[in-house]
Design a protein around this motif. Structure first.
Motif, PDB file in Angstrom:
ATOM      1  N   LEU A  60      23.211 -30.233 -23.899  1.00  0.00           N
ATOM      2  CA  LEU A  60      23.270 -31.670 -23.688  1.00  0.00           C
ATOM      3  C   LEU A  60      22.376 -32.039 -22.522  1.00  0.00           C
ATOM      4  O   LEU A  60      22.295 -31.311 -21.535  1.00  0.00           O
ATOM      5  CB  LEU A  60      24.711 -32.109 -23.404  1.00  0.00           C
ATOM      6  CG  LEU A  60      25.744 -31.794 -24.491  1.00  0.00           C
ATOM      7  CD1 LEU A  60      27.118 -32.291 -24.073  1.00  0.00           C
ATOM      8  CD2 LEU A  60      25.341 -32.395 -25.822  1.00  0.00           C
ATOM      9  N   GLY A  61      21.729 -33.164 -22.618  1.00  0.00           N
ATOM     10  CA  GLY A  61      20.762 -33.560 -21.605  1.00  0.00           C
ATOM     11  C   GLY A  61      21.356 -34.377 -20.484  1.00  0.00           C
ATOM     12  O   GLY A  61      22.588 -34.536 -20.358  1.00  0.00           O
ATOM     13  N   ALA A  62      20.472 -34.929 -19.658  1.00  0.00           N
ATOM     14  CA  ALA A  62      20.884 -35.751 -18.526  1.00  0.00           C
ATOM     15  C   ALA A  62      21.697 -36.945 -19.008  1.00  0.00           C
ATOM     16  O   ALA A  62      21.407 -37.538 -20.051  1.00  0.00           O
ATOM     17  CB  ALA A  62      19.657 -36.220 -17.762  1.00  0.00           C
ATOM     18  N   GLY A  63      22.723 -37.272 -18.242  1.00  0.00           N
ATOM     19  CA  GLY A  63      23.599 -38.371 -18.599  1.00  0.00           C
ATOM     20  C   GLY A  63      24.850 -37.942 -19.324  1.00  0.00           C
ATOM     21  O   GLY A  63      25.765 -38.758 -19.521  1.00  0.00           O
ATOM     22  N   SER A  64      24.950 -36.678 -19.735  1.00  0.00           N
ATOM     23  CA  SER A  64      26.181 -36.185 -20.353  1.00  0.00           C
ATOM     24  C   SER A  64      27.269 -36.062 -19.292  1.00  0.00           C
ATOM     25  O   SER A  64      26.983 -35.800 -18.114  1.00  0.00           O
ATOM     26  CB  SER A  64      25.945 -34.846 -21.052  1.00  0.00           C
ATOM     27  OG  SER A  64      25.322 -33.913 -20.188  1.00  0.00           O
TER      28      SER A  64
END
Length: 268
Positions: free
Chosen positions: A55-59
């Motif tokens: 999962l990327g940034a902001g998860s």
């Protein structure tokens, strides 16, 4: 194995004092965390077990505090994550802000968010919580940057038992062979005193005042020894610090007189 059976089995293990490493108990198919925290104390609940796609940034990882407890901190030590606590402590979150730039490292060596590590949440348990109780409503959820739930889980928080203590005998003070043992423990807890060989010396139930006392059923052997008290209540237990003893007195409770290092005389 169904989720309901897994939850039942793991809950029984937690109440029995078994420490379960997050993520391993389910084979990696759920988020998981477990902890035992004493009444009136704070403790760490470590969340792990994510095995999905990166999962990327902001998860965001969210822990909903169990009934009657509050989240008081998000003490993560790694970089790339920002922790926060909701007003009132009902939930705590970690947000993945992206791996720090490192031009000297290949991109493929960057850590994958939420995998292969644990995420600590600091929980406070109220002073009136009953030892041995498994606190309900603890929940875990991991969402991606769009708010879509990617994985859920539960966490087991069991109320622990404060450690008992000795008031008498004092460590290192010469004793008769059947000294009265006195100490403090959680009211109603069963207290057992054992020697260095794990042999039971005496046992009793702690009074409502929090004081316990018992006398050895057999004479303690002369010479040096070691004692430790264990308190048990509702399936949880705790042990005191060990104390060193020196038995020199008779079995009928009479005291001997010995010389101290300064030439004086000591009585028990």
């Amino acid at each position: 194995m169904s989720r309901s059976w897994k939850t039942t089995i793991l809950g029984l293990l937690a109440v029995a004092g078994v420490v379960i490493t997050p993520g391993t108990a389910h084979g990696g198919d759920d988020l998981w965390a477990s902890a035992t925290i004493e009444p009136g104390r704070e403790g760490i609940v470590e969340v792990g077990g994510y095995a999905g796609t990166p999962l990327g940034a902001g998860s965001v990882l969210t822990l909903t505090a169990p009934s009657t407890t509050t989240v008081t901190g998000t003490p993560i030590t790694g970089t790339g994550y920002r922790g926060s606590v909701a007003p009132g402590g009902s939930t705590g979150t970690y947000t993945f802000e992206g791996a720090p730039a490192a031009a000297e490292e290949p991109q493929e060596s960057a850590p994958v968010a939420w995998k292969d590590r644990k995420y600590p949440f600091l929980l406070s348990v109220p002073a009136d919580a009953e030892p041995g109780t498994r606190l309900p409503d603890c929940a875990l959820v991991l969402r991606d940057a769009d708010g879509t739930v990617r994985q859920k889980g539960t966490c087991t928080v069991t109320v622990g038992l404060p450690a008992p203590s000795f008031s008498r005998p004092h460590s290192g003070v010469p004793l008769n062979a059947r000294p009265k043992m006195v100490g403090t423990a959680y009211p109603g807890a069963q207290v057992t005193v054992r020697d260095a060989g794990e042999e039971e010396i005496c046992a009793t139930t702690t009074a409502p005042s929090g004081v316990w006392w018992c006398t050895p059923g057999r004479a303690l052997p002369p010479g040096t020894g070691r004692l430790q008290a264990t308190a048990t209540l509702n399936g949880v237990s705790a042990t005191s610090e060990q104390i060193d003893i020196l038995v020199t007195g008779s079995t009928d409770g009479r005291t001997d007189t010995v010389s101290d290092s300064a030439g004086g005389r000591l009585q028990r």
